[in-house]
Design a protein around this motif. Structure first.
Motif, PDB file in Angstrom:
ATOM      1  N   VAL A 141       3.048 -46.062  33.893  1.00 20.72           N
ATOM      2  CA  VAL A 141       2.266 -46.216  35.085  1.00 20.72           C
ATOM      3  C   VAL A 141       3.596 -45.469  36.319  1.00 20.72           C
ATOM      4  O   VAL A 141       2.239 -44.154  36.758  1.00 20.72           O
ATOM      5  CB  VAL A 141       1.869 -47.288  35.461  1.00 20.72           C
ATOM      6  CG1 VAL A 141       1.196 -46.690  37.205  1.00 20.72           C
ATOM      7  CG2 VAL A 141       1.151 -47.555  34.723  1.00 20.72           C
ATOM      8  N   PRO A 142       4.453 -45.407  37.143  1.00 21.86           N
ATOM      9  CA  PRO A 142       4.924 -44.825  37.408  1.00 21.86           C
ATOM     10  C   PRO A 142       5.609 -42.964  37.009  1.00 21.86           C
ATOM     11  O   PRO A 142       4.878 -42.148  37.933  1.00 21.86           O
ATOM     12  CB  PRO A 142       6.554 -45.486  37.799  1.00 21.86           C
ATOM     13  CG  PRO A 142       5.785 -46.942  37.161  1.00 21.86           C
ATOM     14  CD  PRO A 142       5.196 -46.293  36.252  1.00 21.86           C
ATOM     15  N   ALA A 174       3.017 -41.111  35.699  1.00 22.47           N
ATOM     16  CA  ALA A 174       1.528 -40.865  35.815  1.00 22.47           C
ATOM     17  C   ALA A 174       1.547 -40.812  37.016  1.00 22.47           C
ATOM     18  O   ALA A 174       1.330 -39.619  37.455  1.00 22.47           O
ATOM     19  CB  ALA A 174       0.069 -41.814  35.232  1.00 22.47           C
ATOM     20  N   ASN A 175       1.991 -41.688  37.969  1.00 20.22           N
ATOM     21  CA  ASN A 175       2.412 -40.904  39.787  1.00 20.22           C
ATOM     22  C   ASN A 175       2.911 -40.590  39.952  1.00 20.22           C
ATOM     23  O   ASN A 175       2.028 -39.411  40.869  1.00 20.22           O
ATOM     24  CB  ASN A 175       1.923 -42.592  40.549  1.00 20.22           C
ATOM     25  CG  ASN A 175       0.744 -43.824  39.256  1.00 20.22           C
ATOM     26  OD1 ASN A 175       0.034 -43.713  39.549  1.00 20.22           O
ATOM     27  ND2 ASN A 175       1.878 -44.985  39.978  1.00 20.22           N
ATOM     28  N   MET A 176       4.472 -40.414  39.428  1.00 20.00           N
ATOM     29  CA  MET A 176       4.873 -38.917  39.755  1.00 20.00           C
ATOM     30  C   MET A 176       4.407 -37.606  39.613  1.00 20.00           C
ATOM     31  O   MET A 176       3.791 -36.489  40.324  1.00 20.00           O
ATOM     32  CB  MET A 176       5.788 -39.334  39.397  1.00 20.00           C
ATOM     33  CG  MET A 176       7.197 -38.160  39.583  1.00 20.00           C
ATOM     34  SD  MET A 176       9.123 -38.878  38.984  1.00 20.00           S
ATOM     35  CE  MET A 176       7.733 -38.451  37.296  1.00 20.00           C
ATOM     36  N   GLY A 227       0.852 -36.918  39.445  1.00 20.31           N
ATOM     37  CA  GLY A 227       0.234 -36.985  40.315  1.00 20.31           C
ATOM     38  C   GLY A 227       0.312 -36.151  41.489  1.00 20.31           C
ATOM     39  O   GLY A 227       0.000 -35.289  42.576  1.00 20.31           O
ATOM     40  N   TYR A 228       2.209 -36.979  42.013  1.00 15.39           N
ATOM     41  CA  TYR A 228       2.147 -36.807  43.528  1.00 15.39           C
ATOM     42  C   TYR A 228       3.209 -35.321  43.801  1.00 15.39           C
ATOM     43  O   TYR A 228       2.940 -34.215  44.094  1.00 15.39           O
ATOM     44  CB  TYR A 228       3.990 -37.760  43.941  1.00 15.39           C
ATOM     45  CG  TYR A 228       3.417 -39.163  43.608  1.00 15.39           C
ATOM     46  CD1 TYR A 228       1.916 -39.350  44.054  1.00 15.39           C
ATOM     47  CD2 TYR A 228       4.269 -39.533  43.308  1.00 15.39           C
ATOM     48  CE1 TYR A 228       1.908 -40.537  44.139  1.00 15.39           C
ATOM     49  CE2 TYR A 228       3.880 -41.551  43.564  1.00 15.39           C
ATOM     50  CZ  TYR A 228       2.689 -41.719  43.971  1.00 15.39           C
ATOM     51  OH  TYR A 228       2.531 -43.069  44.281  1.00 15.39           O
ATOM     52  N   TYR A 245       0.811 -32.588  45.502  1.00 20.49           N
ATOM     53  CA  TYR A 245       0.532 -32.764  47.010  1.00 20.49           C
ATOM     54  C   TYR A 245       2.112 -31.915  47.496  1.00 20.49           C
ATOM     55  O   TYR A 245       2.593 -32.612  47.196  1.00 20.49           O
ATOM     56  CB  TYR A 245       0.325 -34.081  47.256  1.00 20.49           C
ATOM     57  CG  TYR A 245      -1.678 -34.832  46.801  1.00 20.49           C
ATOM     58  CD1 TYR A 245      -2.355 -35.027  47.413  1.00 20.49           C
ATOM     59  CD2 TYR A 245      -1.192 -35.066  45.089  1.00 20.49           C
ATOM     60  CE1 TYR A 245      -3.624 -34.669  46.947  1.00 20.49           C
ATOM     61  CE2 TYR A 245      -2.307 -35.864  44.600  1.00 20.49           C
ATOM     62  CZ  TYR A 245      -3.693 -35.493  45.306  1.00 20.49           C
ATOM     63  OH  TYR A 245      -5.726 -35.855  44.936  1.00 20.49           O
ATOM     64  N   TYR A 261       5.963 -40.306  52.618  1.00 21.22           N
ATOM     65  CA  TYR A 261       6.051 -41.465  51.849  1.00 21.22           C
ATOM     66  C   TYR A 261       5.325 -42.102  52.950  1.00 21.22           C
ATOM     67  O   TYR A 261       4.753 -43.242  52.069  1.00 21.22           O
ATOM     68  CB  TYR A 261       7.256 -42.484  52.316  1.00 21.22           C
ATOM     69  CG  TYR A 261       8.232 -42.079  51.295  1.00 21.22           C
ATOM     70  CD1 TYR A 261       8.361 -42.343  50.045  1.00 21.22           C
ATOM     71  CD2 TYR A 261       9.659 -41.332  51.817  1.00 21.22           C
ATOM     72  CE1 TYR A 261       8.993 -42.379  49.043  1.00 21.22           C
ATOM     73  CE2 TYR A 261      10.239 -41.287  50.492  1.00 21.22           C
ATOM     74  CZ  TYR A 261      10.306 -41.572  49.133  1.00 21.22           C
ATOM     75  OH  TYR A 261      11.387 -41.175  48.451  1.00 21.22           O
ATOM     76  N   SER A 295       9.186 -34.474  43.108  1.00 22.02           N
ATOM     77  CA  SER A 295       8.788 -34.838  41.869  1.00 22.02           C
ATOM     78  C   SER A 295       8.007 -34.008  41.030  1.00 22.02           C
ATOM     79  O   SER A 295       8.062 -33.839  39.902  1.00 22.02           O
ATOM     80  CB  SER A 295       6.942 -35.380  42.188  1.00 22.02           C
ATOM     81  OG  SER A 295       7.583 -37.169  42.864  1.00 22.02           O
TER      82      SER A 295
END
Length: 354
Positions: free
Chosen positions: A49-50, A52-54, A56-57, A60, A64, A283
């Motif tokens: 999960v982290p 996958a979030n990374m 996505g980040y 962008y 923070y 990221s």
């Protein structure tokens, strides 16, 4: 005659395939699933999960705190166009060369210690001890070791060198990265030595004794017996060393804090993420590093497969052939086996006999 033969075939098959006379134990299955569920859940929650979030980040421009702004692949473009990221990637070459030197030196030392030498266990402990020390502590040790006028310069002065003609080991950009590479070699050498010794001790000693009787020297024994026998561990050590050189962090971060051109890829990533708060760019750098490590691991696997293409003495081919024959035998058994479900059995062969 035919019925008797068929009946015999059925009896032989029944001895190979037992009947399912016991009911299914659903409680045991639930317990197994529950025990697997806990580690799998932890792995998914804290790793995938982290990650996958990374991913996505990385698309962008964000900090923070604040609203992220979509920039698409701009962060990935910056990774390959910013001068600081490119220079940090080039520094990985220093650590790659150091990793190869480390593996070669570990292979040499482990080969010597595998043969009977005096105080062999003592030297094994000496080589492995630096790996047990914390990386931060090693960083502080070598920070004072390389400081001007301290330990290393004092030892060189005892050997007759003039302090004024000695370089600044941590400031001179021609040599400071090699100093940090030497620190990494000193720390991780023992790990490779122990792994090599363990794999070498698994080789049958009678092979070396027979080769020595036939007149083979130590180098010939190493080349034709030891090296092919430890190829799996050798490939593993090289892959771990190369991938570790791409993610070098502790030594440059603690000793020099990335100053004077010593900021590796990980040190720069940490600076961008936590100091400049460029989370999206950091990221993207992490994703690029992951792709580079996977490519390097694949290339190394292909290279060693080519290097050791003639190392097989026929054992692997014989194992593959035996496994193929065993699969065919089991397939024929399943084809001729009686059909059963919860103790009730019957087969086409039995019906034919009846």
């Amino acid at each position: 005659m035919t019925a008797t033969t068929a009946g015999a075939t059925v009896d032989e098959t029944r001895t190979d395939v037992p009947f399912n006379t016991q009911p299914r134990d659903w409680r045991r299955g639930v317990i197994i699933v529950l025990f697997c569920l806990i580690p799998v859940t932890l792995l998914v929650v804290f790793t995938y999960v982290p990650f996958a979030n990374m991913v996505g980040y990385s698309f962008y421009k964000m900090k923070y705190i604040g609203t992220p702004r979509w920039v698409g692949f701009n962060n990935y473009i910056q990774v390959f166009t910013r001068p600081d990221t490119l220079s940090s990637l080039k520094l990985s070459l220093y650590y790659m060369v150091g990793a190869l030197i480390q593996v070669a030196l570990a292979l040499y030392l482990s080969t010597i210690l595998t043969f009977k030498v005096r105080a062999g266990n003592f030297f094994k402990a000496v080589y492995f001890f630096p790996y047990l020390i914390n990386g931060i502590a090693i960083g502080f040790i070598f920070k004072f070791f390389f400081t001007r006028g301290f330990v290393f310069d004092s030892v060189l002065q005892w050997c007759g060198f003039d302090l004024q003609h000695l370089p600044y080991w941590l400031k001179d950009q021609r040599i400071n990265n090699w100093s940090l590479v030497g620190t990494s070699i000193w720390r991780y050498l023992g790990q490779n030595v122990i792994l090599f010794i363990g794999s070498m001790m698994s080789i049958d000693s009678s092979l070396c004794e027979a080769a020595e009787i036939d007149g083979a020297n130590k180098f010939q024994q190493f080349r034709h017996i030891i090296l092919p026998g430890i190829k799996t561990i050798l490939v593993l050590n090289v892959i771990l060393s190369i991938t570790g050189s791409l993610s070098a962090f502790e030594a440059p971060f603690v000793i020099t804090t990335g100053a004077n051109g010593t900021a590796t890829y990980f040190v720069l990533m940490d600076h961008l993420a936590h100091t400049n708060q460029k989370v999206g760019l950091a990221s993207a750098m992490a994703i690029v590093l992951l792709i580079i490590i996977l490519i390097c691991a694949l290339l190394q696997k292909i290279l060693f497969a080519y290097v050791f293409r003639d190392a097989d003495d026929g054992t692997e081919k014989a194992k593959k052939k035996a496994k193929k024959i065993e699969r065919q035998r089991r397939k024929m058994q399943r084809k001729n086996a009686p059909l059963f479900r919860d103790g009730a059995s019957g087969s086409k062969t039995e019906k034919a006999v009846a």
